[in-house]
Write a protein that holds these residues in place. Structure first.
Motif, short mmCIF file in Angstrom:
data_model
loop_
_atom_site.label_atom_id
_atom_site.label_comp_id
_atom_site.label_asym_id
_atom_site.label_seq_id
_atom_site.Cartn_x
_atom_site.Cartn_y
_atom_site.Cartn_z
N GLU A 177 0.84 -1.21 0.00
CA GLU A 177 0.00 0.00 0.00
C GLU A 177 0.87 1.25 0.00
O GLU A 177 0.58 2.23 -0.69
N ILE A 178 1.95 1.21 0.81
CA ILE A 178 2.86 2.38 0.86
C ILE A 178 3.51 2.57 -0.51
O ILE A 178 3.57 3.69 -1.03
N ASP A 179 3.96 1.47 -1.11
CA ASP A 179 4.60 1.57 -2.43
C ASP A 179 3.64 2.13 -3.48
O ASP A 179 4.02 2.97 -4.29
N PHE A 180 2.39 1.66 -3.43
CA PHE A 180 1.40 2.14 -4.40
C PHE A 180 1.26 3.66 -4.32
O PHE A 180 1.31 4.37 -5.32
N ILE A 181 1.12 4.17 -3.09
CA ILE A 181 0.91 5.62 -2.94
C ILE A 181 2.18 6.38 -3.34
O ILE A 181 2.10 7.37 -4.07
N LEU A 182 3.35 5.90 -2.90
CA LEU A 182 4.59 6.61 -3.25
C LEU A 182 4.78 6.66 -4.77
O LEU A 182 5.06 7.72 -5.34
N ASN A 183 4.59 5.52 -5.42
CA ASN A 183 4.83 5.47 -6.88
C ASN A 183 3.88 6.38 -7.64
O ASN A 183 4.29 7.10 -8.55
N HIS A 184 2.61 6.33 -7.26
CA HIS A 184 1.64 7.12 -8.03
C HIS A 184 1.67 8.59 -7.67
O HIS A 184 1.50 9.45 -8.53
N ALA A 185 1.91 8.91 -6.38
CA ALA A 185 1.93 10.32 -5.97
C ALA A 185 3.08 11.06 -6.66
O ALA A 185 2.98 12.26 -6.93
N ALA A 186 4.15 10.34 -6.96
CA ALA A 186 5.33 10.98 -7.57
C ALA A 186 4.94 11.69 -8.87
O ALA A 186 5.54 12.70 -9.23
N THR A 190 5.07 17.99 -6.32
CA THR A 190 6.14 18.82 -6.89
C THR A 190 7.49 18.11 -6.85
O THR A 190 8.38 18.43 -7.62
N LYS A 191 7.65 17.16 -5.90
CA LYS A 191 8.90 16.38 -5.82
C LYS A 191 8.52 14.91 -5.70
O LYS A 191 7.46 14.59 -5.17
N ASP A 192 9.42 14.01 -6.11
CA ASP A 192 9.14 12.58 -5.94
C ASP A 192 9.30 12.21 -4.47
O ASP A 192 10.39 12.34 -3.91
N PRO A 193 8.23 11.74 -3.81
CA PRO A 193 8.37 11.39 -2.39
C PRO A 193 9.04 10.03 -2.22
O PRO A 193 8.83 9.12 -3.02
N THR A 194 9.86 9.90 -1.17
CA THR A 194 10.47 8.61 -0.85
C THR A 194 10.00 8.22 0.55
O THR A 194 9.36 9.01 1.25
N ARG A 195 10.36 7.00 0.98
CA ARG A 195 9.97 6.55 2.32
C ARG A 195 10.49 7.50 3.40
O ARG A 195 9.84 7.71 4.42
N LYS A 196 11.68 8.08 3.15
CA LYS A 196 12.27 8.98 4.17
C LYS A 196 11.44 10.24 4.35
O LYS A 196 11.50 10.90 5.37
N ASP A 197 10.67 10.60 3.32
CA ASP A 197 9.86 11.83 3.40
C ASP A 197 8.54 11.62 4.14
O ASP A 197 7.83 12.58 4.41
N VAL A 198 8.18 10.37 4.42
CA VAL A 198 6.88 10.10 5.04
C VAL A 198 6.94 10.49 6.52
O VAL A 198 7.70 9.93 7.30
N LEU A 199 6.12 11.47 6.91
CA LEU A 199 6.11 11.92 8.31
C LEU A 199 5.25 11.00 9.16
O LEU A 199 5.47 10.84 10.35
#
Ligand code: FAD
Length: 390
Positions: A177-186, A190-199
């Motif tokens: 689920e996390i991968d799905f959101i990260l990949n599509h939100a990118a 404005t920037k490609d989000p990575t796991r490190k950016d998840v607050l």
């Protein structure tokens, strides 16, 4: 809207339901007229204002029956362990994903009606979606819905539709689920989000009423469903945040009949929620408390240290902890950081760092000792770890 109990994530899902297929991918929607302050606590405060008594940390363990009809509940105080028998003219089962468990307490042979679907949200810094507009993607490449909404000076991105079998209080996001959101939100931020950016990453389970036995959860209706058992137990389930007033009206109209109360025109539709204010200035500190902000500011005047922030990255001040215990029935560090302020959902790591001071402030109010504080902080940190991606 008057009343104000329309969290932004709620409205966007409604828009998804209404507009799927009509919006261009990446279309933006303006959300400026949606108040941000309200939550379920303000609904509980509203019923207190109306003379009712909500009780938290009280678990229903079974039913009392008289002449085969339900006449109350057996309930356990989860703090003291003491059990009570509470009588009532009518009992309403409004327990979300736990609906079937309660139905089986009434009748062990009751047919299960709930199918569960997990949804996940990720929180990022506001720089990933500057401005006040939200983004709705009605169809991602694999046919799902994706949205990004400005929220408390951060961005909330969601969601998923994962079928789950077990009703649990603390669901966790699956890696997929996390991968799905990260990949599509990118594609849309404005920037490609990575796991490190998840607050913070948080999951919830939707209770969907599945009378037709559908396996595809996205296809199951989000309408609410009212059921009266042979023993007179009223069950209200399904539905959405955005339809809670209609759900309440239908339920109480039914309860009036079962309890033999005087029939009256429902006033729910236009009732003002606790904290209602005509104009909310979202740039004001504490605006999310509505009219209660005045009383919280007064706390800081009588005790200036309560005006200090609990963490440099989040807006919450110490007075909000004191207020949550005195006026919002908060009992634990988790209550305050997850369900009164939204610290856990906005920045899980910062919320862990807020836990010791939060425990100290609660302990002052409830007269707890150092051991209680230490236990609370450990338990909270254990929980909050699940809100950070691996
Ligand atoms: C990921 C996700 C996204 C969503 N998005 C939207 C959206 O965009 N728009 C929208 O309108 N809706 C949305 N929803 C749906 C909305 O959140 C739910 O409809 C709503 O929270 C259900 O409220 P409820 O009061 O029926 O159940 P809940 O909020 O689940 O409350 C049930 C309560 O019953 C209590 N309980 C259970 N068993 C017992 C017991 N034995 N004794 C005492 N208490 C008990 C539980 O502790 C809980 O507090 C979403 C839900 C999820 C999970």
């Amino acid at each position: 809207r008057s009343g104000g109990l329309y969290p932004q994530r709620t409205v966007i899902r409604d828009i998804a339901d209404t507009f799927i297929g009509n919006l261009a991918p990446g279309a933006t929607i303006d959300f400026i007229d949606i108040p941000r302050f309200a939550n379920a606590v303000q609904l509980a405060q509203t019923i207190v204002d109306l003379g009712s008594t909500p009780i938290n940390y009280m678990k229903v363990m079974g039913f009392l029956k008289s002449n085969k009809m339900i006449s109350g509940v057996r309930a356990k105080d989860m703090e003291s362990g003491k059990e009570y028998e509470l009588n009532g003219k009518v009992v309403i089962n409004a327990t979300g994903i736990f609906t079937d468990t309660i139905l089986k307490m009434d009748n062990p042979a009751a047919k299960e009606i709930i199918t569960m679907s997990q949804g996940v949200h990720l929180i990022f810094d506001k720089e990933f979606l500057p401005g006040d507009s939200a983004i709705m993607v009605p169809h991602t490449a694999d046919g799902r819905v994706l949205f990004a909404v400005p929220w408390h000076n951060k961005v909330v991105v969601g969601t998923t539709e994962t079928p789950v079998k077990e009703a649990i209080l603390e669901p966790c996001a699956f890696e997929e689920e996390i991968d799905f959101i990260l990949n599509h939100a990118a594609k849309y931020l404005t920037k490609d989000p990575t796991r490190k950016d998840v607050l913070s990453v948080f999951a919830g389970i939707r209770p969907l009423v599945n009378l037709g036995g559908s396996k595809e959860t996205a296809a199951i209706s989000r309408d609410h469903f009212l059921l009266v058992s042979e023993c007179g137990l009223i069950t209200i389930t399904g539905g959405k945040w955005t339809t809670y007033r209609k759900m309440a009206e239908d339920t109480i109209d039914q309860a009036v009949l079962i309890a033999g109360l005087e029939e009256r025109q429902s006033i729910t539709k236009n009732m003002r929620i606790h904290g209602w204010l005509k104009n909310i200035d979202a740039s004001e500190a504490l605006h999310y408390y509505g009219s209660d902000a005045i009383a919280i500011k007064k706390l800081t005047e009588s005790q200036p240290s309560l005006g200090d922030k609990l963490h440099e990255r989040l807006p919450f001040i110490k007075a909000e902890v004191t207020w949550a215990v005195r006026e919002e029935m908060a009992r634990t560090v988790e209550d305050v950081l997850a369900r009164r302020t939204r610290a856990l959902l906005l920045d899980a790591k910062a919320s862990m760092e807020m836990a010791p001071e939060t425990a100290k402030l609660i302990a002052v109010e409830l007269d707890y000792d150092r051991d209680w504080e230490n236990e609370q902080v450990s338990a909270y940190k254990e929980l909050a770890k699940n809100y950070l991606p691996a």
